[in-house]
Design a protein around this motif. Structure first.
Motif, PDB file in Angstrom:
ATOM      1  N   LYS A 131       0.839  -1.211   0.000  1.00 30.92           N
ATOM      2  CA  LYS A 131       0.000   0.000   0.000  1.00 30.92           C
ATOM      3  C   LYS A 131       0.865   1.249   0.000  1.00 30.92           C
ATOM      4  O   LYS A 131       0.598   2.207  -0.726  1.00 30.92           O
ATOM      5  CB  LYS A 131      -0.940   0.004   1.201  1.00 30.92           C
ATOM      6  N   ILE A 189      -8.381  -1.404   1.004  1.00 35.01           N
ATOM      7  CA  ILE A 189      -7.403  -0.350   0.698  1.00 35.01           C
ATOM      8  C   ILE A 189      -7.428   0.027  -0.786  1.00 35.01           C
ATOM      9  O   ILE A 189      -6.586   0.789  -1.252  1.00 35.01           O
ATOM     10  CB  ILE A 189      -5.972  -0.742   1.136  1.00 35.01           C
ATOM     11  N   TYR A 243      -8.995  -7.244   2.709  1.00 30.14           N
ATOM     12  CA  TYR A 243      -8.076  -6.149   3.012  1.00 30.14           C
ATOM     13  C   TYR A 243      -7.668  -5.417   1.734  1.00 30.14           C
ATOM     14  O   TYR A 243      -7.647  -4.186   1.694  1.00 30.14           O
ATOM     15  CB  TYR A 243      -6.842  -6.666   3.755  1.00 30.14           C
TER      16      TYR A 243
END
Length: 142
Positions: free
Chosen positions: A15, A54, A50
């Motif tokens: 990320k 994100i 997840y």
């Protein structure tokens, strides 16, 4: 590696790289192999949830364990072959064999696996990409 560790340790780093690329006006697509632990086989998988949370763009249909674009898979293969020769019988024997063989792995061997040569010509990532595309993601000579 467990899915929990993947979510806690790996994906936050991904990320961060993605956010840096976007801040520079660059595109970013995350590519993994199709290992089930990467959240590619189930909508309820914590890793997939997840990545969706994100808003991570990722390729989710790549063949599992493809060594073509993941040279580390070939390094693991070499390491496994060498460790088997130790015939470890306990966890401690296995740990010791792995450490011995990891230390014995040379940079020259790693370079050969990553870059390779064919008839004196170095392989390039472009060569690998072309071969993967021609074989629709299946194994290639690399």
């Amino acid at each position: 590696m467990t899915q929990e560790l993947y979510v806690k340790k790996i994906l936050p780093v991904v990320k961060e790289y993605r956010d840096q690329a976007v801040a520079k006006g660059q595109g970013f697509i995350f590519q993994e192999d199709n290992d089930g632990g990467h959240g590619t086989r189930s909508e309820e998988n914590r890793v997939k949830l997840y990545k969706d949370q994100i808003d991570l763009d990722y390729i989710d249909d790549w063949p599992a364990f493809s060594p073509d674009l993941s040279p580390i898979e070939n390094i693991w293969r070499i390491l496994k072959q060498r460790v088997r020769q130790h015939c470890p019988r306990t966890k401690e024997d296995l740990k010791r064999a792995i450490e011995v063989e990891w230390e014995a792995l040379t940079q020259k061997e790693i370079n050969r696996v990553v870059w390779g040569t064919e008839k004196g010509r170095k392989w390039t990532m472009h060569d690998r990409l072309e071969a993967v595309l021609q074989n629709e993601g299946r194994m290639t000579k690399y």
